[in-house]
Enzyme design. Structure first.
Site, PDB file in Angstrom:
ATOM      1  N   ASP A  73       0.997  -1.537   0.110  1.00  0.00           N
ATOM      2  CA  ASP A  73      -0.128   0.172   0.374  1.00  0.00           C
ATOM      3  C   ASP A  73       1.331   0.812   0.207  1.00  0.00           C
ATOM      4  OD1 ASP A  73       0.466   0.117   2.554  1.00  0.00           O
ATOM      5  OD2 ASP A  73      -0.652  -1.067   3.261  1.00  0.00           O
ATOM      6  N   ASP A  75       1.261   5.023   1.404  1.00  0.00           N
ATOM      7  CA  ASP A  75       1.131   6.379   2.465  1.00  0.00           C
ATOM      8  C   ASP A  75       1.432   7.146   1.518  1.00  0.00           C
ATOM      9  OD1 ASP A  75      -0.031   4.642   3.657  1.00  0.00           O
ATOM     10  OD2 ASP A  75       1.466   4.257   5.209  1.00  0.00           O
ATOM     11  N   ASP A 149       8.639   6.449  13.079  1.00  0.00           N
ATOM     12  CA  ASP A 149       9.300   5.273  13.820  1.00  0.00           C
ATOM     13  C   ASP A 149      10.683   5.075  13.531  1.00  0.00           C
ATOM     14  OD1 ASP A 149       8.484   4.369  11.873  1.00  0.00           O
ATOM     15  OD2 ASP A 149       7.662   2.976  12.844  1.00  0.00           O
TER      16      ASP A 149
END
Ligand code: ATP
Ligand code: MG
Length: 452
Positions: A73, A75, A149
């Site tokens: 996917d 983003d 992160d």
């Protein structure tokens, strides 16, 4: 020279890198194959850019592209606000109350568009363990990068210019196969303990090494997972189990002491040799399915992870005088209830687990109408796969699985012949191959007293 001196006196932890400026990597330097980028992702970045906004692919998609993997996917990060994004697309929905993101849909394809997040503030509300509860301001791209992160997850790719922006030396970490958290590891894990699970998942999935400074606090901070909302832990666990590297992830979780808070009952299961073998086989077969692009049901997976705990309790209820079938249901209730505190098992998943478990004793009935009725069960395939795992792990005699394979594949005549066959076990009763490790209890319906 002065910088070098300051670096030396401040120690190796301080890097003389300005994280507000990105290194720009050209196609020659990053080597991304533009064909791996979905056309819908390009439509989104292009539309945003034509409206005068900045727009990039970000996060896992860029990481995967850099590794030559086709992202599952995409983003997108932008400086447009959610309202501005929504106006540009026909099917766009603002979701989330605290930090709004926009889901842009093209047919079945969903793209997540996020506005750059601002720097995290000291004033952000936290729980008593230091977990940040809300911190949702918009900001500059470099502020957005610092809040991500890992260094390898904080790069931005512009499909139009084919330039990668790298604020935290992510490219170097990709090359060295290193997972490194951005900022001070203790602080970042405390802010959001889900990152403890993410680091393990990425290490196992990508075959990367966790940088020693990132790895150091993991063991001591592991208990922080316990105060993360169960639904978030569940989402991360599903990602972990469906990663195609579930077995490696679980081994790593155990190594880091992180499995305690996740599936409390799994601790017990993994300590028994037979339980360990069963879980290992279940995860290996899941991983193989994921790699072949076959669907995997979370219900099947969790049913497998917790089966040996169900078996334990099933025996206990029967020893206390319950009949086998009600005893199995009571055992299932106990296991499901004790799990939900840590892990919000969705109702559908819990009901799939229950169906798979409940079917198991029905495979032992090989006469009369019972086997034909089972053939009509919509969940037969899952129940049968589960039965085969039990055979393969040595929990029950392989003969039962072989019989069902023949019965399911056979024509009417072959089925009739199979029904007249005597099972290999004594008295026609289905045979339990071996008792489970250490607890040499007999089932009341087997007449008791069987030795280990
Ligand atoms: P996957 O391949 O599993 O989707 P991913 O890195 O894309 O991996 P997502 O959960 O989709 O993982 O998150 C997208 C991006 O958002 C990450 O790459 C990272 O930059 C950021 N992100 C996600 N979760 C966190 C978190 N807990 N803390 C900080 N940044 C996060
Ligand atoms: Mg992702």
């Amino acid at each position: 020279m002065i910088k070098k001196f300051i670096r030396r006196i401040l120690g190796s932890k301080t890097k003389a890198i300005d994280h507000t400026k990105a290194t720009e990597l050209t196609p020659k330097e990053h080597g991304i194959d533009p064909k791996l980028v979905s056309s819908n992702a390009i439509r989104v970045t292009q539309t945003l850019q034509e409206a005068g906004f900045k727009a990039f692919l970000v996060g896992g998609a860029v990481r995967d592209l850099l590794l030559g993997i086709k992202p599952k996917d995409f983003d997108i990060a932008t400086n447009a606000t959610p309202e501005q994004v929504k106006k540009l697309f026909r099917r766009a929905f603002i979701i989330g109350r605290r930090f709004q993101i926009v889901h842009v849909m093209f047919g079945q394809d969903l793209l997540e568009v996020t506005t750059f997040r601002g720097a995290s503030t000291e004033a952000a509300p936290k729980d008593e363990h230091g977990r940040v509860l809300r911190d949702n301001t918009f900001g500059e791209q470099h502020e957005d990068a610092v809040r991500r992160d890992f260094t390898i997850n904080a790069m931005y790719y512009d499909p139009a210019t084919q330039v990668v922006l790298d604020y935290h030396c992510g490219m170097a970490d990709i090359r060295n196969k290193t997972l490194r958290i951005i900022g001070v590891p203790e602080a970042r894990f405390r802010e959001d303990p889900v990152r403890l699970l993410r680091v393990v998942r990425f290490a196992a999935k990508l075959g990367f090494t966790i940088h020693p400074e990132t790895a150091a606090p993991i063991k001591v901070m592991a208990p922080l997972i316990n105060n993360v909302p169960a639904a978030r832990v569940f989402d991360e666990m599903i990602k972990l189990l469906m990663s195609g590297q579930a077995l490696a992830c679980l081994q790593q979780l155990r190594k880091e002491g992180l499995h305690h808070g996740l599936l409390p009952l799994l601790d017990v299961v993994l300590e028994q040799p037979l339980g360990e073998k069963f879980v290992r086989l279940a995860l290996a077969s899941t991983d193989a399915r994921v790699k072949q692009g076959k669907p995997v049901s979370p219900g099947f997976l969790f049913a497998a992870l917790l089966w040996h705990q169900v078996l334990e309790k099933w025996s206990a209820y029967q020893a206390a005088g319950e009949m086998p079938i009600p005893a199995l249901h009571l055992a299932a209730d106990d296991v499901l209830n004790s799990q939900t505190e840590q892990l919000a098992l969705q109702r559908k998943i819990a009901s799939d687990m229950r169906d798979i478990w409940a079917m198991q004793p029905r495979f032992e009935r090989r006469t009369g109408k019972a086997p034909y009725k089972l053939l009509e069960n919509l969940r037969l395939r899952a129940g049968y796969d589960f039965l085969l795992l039990r055979c393969a792990s040595g929990e029950i005699d392989a003969e039962l699985g072989e019989w069902w394979t023949a019965f399911m594949e056979g024509d009417a005549g072959e089925r009739e012949t199979l029904m007249t066959q005597k099972p290999r076990a004594v008295d026609g009763a289905p045979k339990r191959a071996k008792r489970r490790g250490g607890r040499g209890r007999a089932r009341p319906d087997e007449g008791g007293g069987a030795a280990e």
